[in-house]
Design a protein around this motif. Structure first.
Motif, PDB file in Angstrom:
ATOM      1  N   ILE A  96      58.698 -14.816   0.008  1.00 59.87           N
ATOM      2  CA  ILE A  96      59.230 -15.321   1.278  1.00 59.87           C
ATOM      3  C   ILE A  96      60.308 -16.372   1.024  1.00 59.87           C
ATOM      4  CG2 ILE A  96      58.632 -16.699   3.312  1.00 59.87           C
ATOM      5  CD1 ILE A  96      56.088 -15.131   3.534  1.00 59.87           C
ATOM      6  N   CYS A 101      63.624 -16.475   4.953  1.00 59.40           N
ATOM      7  CA  CYS A 101      63.095 -16.366   6.311  1.00 59.40           C
ATOM      8  C   CYS A 101      63.197 -17.667   7.085  1.00 59.40           C
ATOM      9  CB  CYS A 101      61.629 -15.915   6.275  1.00 59.40           C
ATOM     10  SG  CYS A 101      61.431 -14.177   5.924  1.00 59.40           S
ATOM     11  N   CYS A 123      59.859 -11.307   8.965  1.00 56.21           N
ATOM     12  CA  CYS A 123      59.470 -12.623   8.457  1.00 56.21           C
ATOM     13  C   CYS A 123      58.141 -13.063   9.050  1.00 56.21           C
ATOM     14  CB  CYS A 123      60.555 -13.652   8.767  1.00 56.21           C
ATOM     15  SG  CYS A 123      62.029 -13.427   7.758  1.00 56.21           S
TER      16      CYS A 123
END
Length: 169
Positions: A96, A101, A123
């Protein structure tokens, strides 16, 4: 021995197992959907999500069987699943962080295909995997600590014969 000290660990064990089961179902569903969709588009899924899916599936099966036989817990298995879920959490956090995101919502894969639906959902779904993997890890740690505490308390008790190590709650 008071009724609270007898029944509170049993109730907490059931609540922990239910929450572990719920967390594992969510992580398995989202990560498994990604792996299946990636396979449909002939993309090799990220190994980190294959690992996360396998660990979440293992957690799901273990929590389900411990819920069925809720007096039985295996402290080393709970501790191992804590470590494995924490490693899966680290893999997802690393992914991530590289996706960006937090900064941009227009993440697109190299095939011009959204593997998890709409662009803004991607996300959010990985954030859910990150969150519930961490929650599962903490719940497995809590189960192991509670079972260890109950065993320690049982060994200090002088009334009756202690139960086997796997039947501590």
């Amino acid at each position: 021995m008071s009724k609270v000290s007898i029944y509170l660990p049993r109730v907490l064990a059931i609540v922990f197992r239910l929450l572990q089961l719920l967390s594992a179902v969510i992580v398995t569903g989202i990560a498994g959907h990604y792996c299946r969709t990636a396979g449909m588009y002939k993309i090799t899924p990220e190994p980190r999500f294959v690992y996360t899916t396998v660990i979440a599936s293992t957690s799901l099966v273990y929590a389900f069987f411990c819920l069925l036989f809720w007096r039985y817990t295996i402290i080393p298995a709970d501790a191992l699943l804590f470590v494995l879920n924490l490693a899966a959490f680290g893999c997802v956090v690393n992914w991530i962080g590289r996706m960006g995101c937090e900064k941009a919502w227009d993440v697109e894969l190299h095939t011009q295909t959204w593997l998890s639906g709409k662009a803004k959902d991607q996300c959010g779904r990985w954030a859910a995997v990150e969150t519930f993997t961490f929650v599962a890890a903490i719940l497995f740690l809590a189960s192991a600590c509670m079972a260890g505490w109950k065993l320690w308390k049982q060994s200090k008790s002088e009334t009756g014969k202690p139960e086997p190590w796997y039947r501590c709650l």
